[in-house]
Scaffold this motif. Structure first.
Motif, short mmCIF file in Angstrom:
data_model
loop_
_atom_site.label_atom_id
_atom_site.label_comp_id
_atom_site.label_asym_id
_atom_site.label_seq_id
_atom_site.Cartn_x
_atom_site.Cartn_y
_atom_site.Cartn_z
N ARG A 76 49.51 39.38 44.75
CA ARG A 76 49.78 39.03 46.14
C ARG A 76 50.73 40.07 46.73
O ARG A 76 51.64 40.53 46.05
CB ARG A 76 50.44 37.66 46.25
CG ARG A 76 49.62 36.53 45.71
CD ARG A 76 50.43 35.22 45.80
NE ARG A 76 49.80 34.15 45.07
CZ ARG A 76 48.91 33.31 45.56
NH1 ARG A 76 48.53 33.42 46.80
NH2 ARG A 76 48.40 32.36 44.82
N GLU B 101 51.38 36.87 54.02
CA GLU B 101 50.54 37.39 52.94
C GLU B 101 49.45 38.30 53.50
O GLU B 101 48.69 37.89 54.37
CB GLU B 101 49.93 36.22 52.17
CG GLU B 101 49.40 36.60 50.83
CD GLU B 101 49.17 35.39 49.94
OE1 GLU B 101 48.70 35.60 48.82
OE2 GLU B 101 49.47 34.25 50.34
N PRO C 278 42.75 37.34 43.08
CA PRO C 278 42.67 36.70 41.77
C PRO C 278 41.96 37.64 40.79
O PRO C 278 41.00 38.33 41.17
CB PRO C 278 41.82 35.45 42.01
CG PRO C 278 41.78 35.29 43.50
CD PRO C 278 41.97 36.65 44.08
N LEU D 34 47.59 40.36 51.18
CA LEU D 34 46.61 40.57 50.10
C LEU D 34 46.75 39.45 49.08
O LEU D 34 47.86 39.11 48.67
CB LEU D 34 46.83 41.91 49.39
CG LEU D 34 45.91 42.15 48.19
CD1 LEU D 34 44.54 42.60 48.67
CD2 LEU D 34 46.50 43.18 47.25
N THR D 35 45.62 38.88 48.69
CA THR D 35 45.54 37.95 47.57
C THR D 35 44.34 38.37 46.74
O THR D 35 43.23 38.48 47.27
CB THR D 35 45.31 36.49 48.05
OG1 THR D 35 46.37 36.13 48.92
CG2 THR D 35 45.27 35.54 46.87
N TYR E 160 42.80 47.87 44.40
CA TYR E 160 42.95 47.25 45.70
C TYR E 160 43.51 48.27 46.67
O TYR E 160 44.15 49.24 46.28
CB TYR E 160 43.84 46.00 45.65
CG TYR E 160 45.28 46.27 45.33
CD1 TYR E 160 46.18 46.64 46.32
CD2 TYR E 160 45.75 46.16 44.03
CE1 TYR E 160 47.51 46.90 46.03
CE2 TYR E 160 47.07 46.41 43.73
CZ TYR E 160 47.94 46.78 44.72
OH TYR E 160 49.25 47.04 44.43
N PHE F 104 53.09 40.53 50.33
CA PHE F 104 53.61 39.93 51.55
C PHE F 104 54.32 41.00 52.37
O PHE F 104 55.00 41.85 51.82
CB PHE F 104 54.64 38.84 51.23
CG PHE F 104 54.07 37.65 50.50
CD1 PHE F 104 53.69 36.53 51.19
CD2 PHE F 104 53.94 37.67 49.12
CE1 PHE F 104 53.18 35.42 50.52
CE2 PHE F 104 53.44 36.57 48.44
CZ PHE F 104 53.06 35.45 49.15
N TRP G 278 56.56 35.17 38.10
CA TRP G 278 56.23 36.22 39.07
C TRP G 278 57.05 37.46 38.77
O TRP G 278 58.28 37.40 38.66
CB TRP G 278 56.55 35.77 40.48
CG TRP G 278 55.70 34.67 41.03
CD1 TRP G 278 55.23 33.58 40.37
CD2 TRP G 278 55.22 34.56 42.36
NE1 TRP G 278 54.50 32.80 41.21
CE2 TRP G 278 54.48 33.38 42.45
CE3 TRP G 278 55.35 35.33 43.50
CZ2 TRP G 278 53.86 32.95 43.61
CZ3 TRP G 278 54.75 34.90 44.67
CH2 TRP G 278 54.00 33.73 44.71
N GLN H 69 55.89 42.39 46.58
CA GLN H 69 54.74 42.22 45.71
C GLN H 69 55.18 41.38 44.53
O GLN H 69 55.75 41.88 43.57
CB GLN H 69 54.19 43.55 45.22
CG GLN H 69 52.99 43.39 44.32
CD GLN H 69 52.54 44.69 43.71
OE1 GLN H 69 53.22 45.69 43.78
NE2 GLN H 69 51.39 44.66 43.11
N ILE I 241 47.09 36.47 39.62
CA ILE I 241 46.81 36.62 41.05
C ILE I 241 47.80 37.63 41.60
O ILE I 241 49.01 37.43 41.52
CB ILE I 241 46.96 35.29 41.81
CG1 ILE I 241 45.99 34.24 41.26
CG2 ILE I 241 46.73 35.51 43.30
CD1 ILE I 241 46.16 32.87 41.88
#
Length: 75
Positions: A39, A46, A51, A48-49, A60, A41, A7, A74, A37
């Motif tokens: 994401r 969370e 893929p 936004l997710t 986005y 928070f 990540w 993020q 993916i």
């Protein structure tokens, strides 16, 4: 890679009370693998997710109510 999850993390802390717009683009720079993916928070929840498995950027945008001290992550 060896199957491990990696990540990249960005953080921001709100200094405002109101609604902020978080926007950007997600893109997978690798030509192989199963994609990425994205994401986001806010204070551990969370919001936004997304893929994504393409080298073509996908934009986005999400509006989030915030208060001073709220923490955005993020990964």
């Amino acid at each position: 890679n060896n199957g491990q999850v990696h990540w990249a993390v960005r953080r921001w802390q709100s200094e405002v009370d109101g609604v902020v717009n978080l926007s950007g683009e997600v893109r997978d720079g690798a030509e192989c693998g199963d994609g990425v993916i994205a994401r986001i928070f806010v204070d551990g929840s969370e919001v936004l997710t997304l893929p994504h498995a393409s080298s073509v950027a996908t934009p986005y945008s999400v509006n989030v109510p915030v208060f001073p001290g709220d923490s955005f992550t993020q990964p």
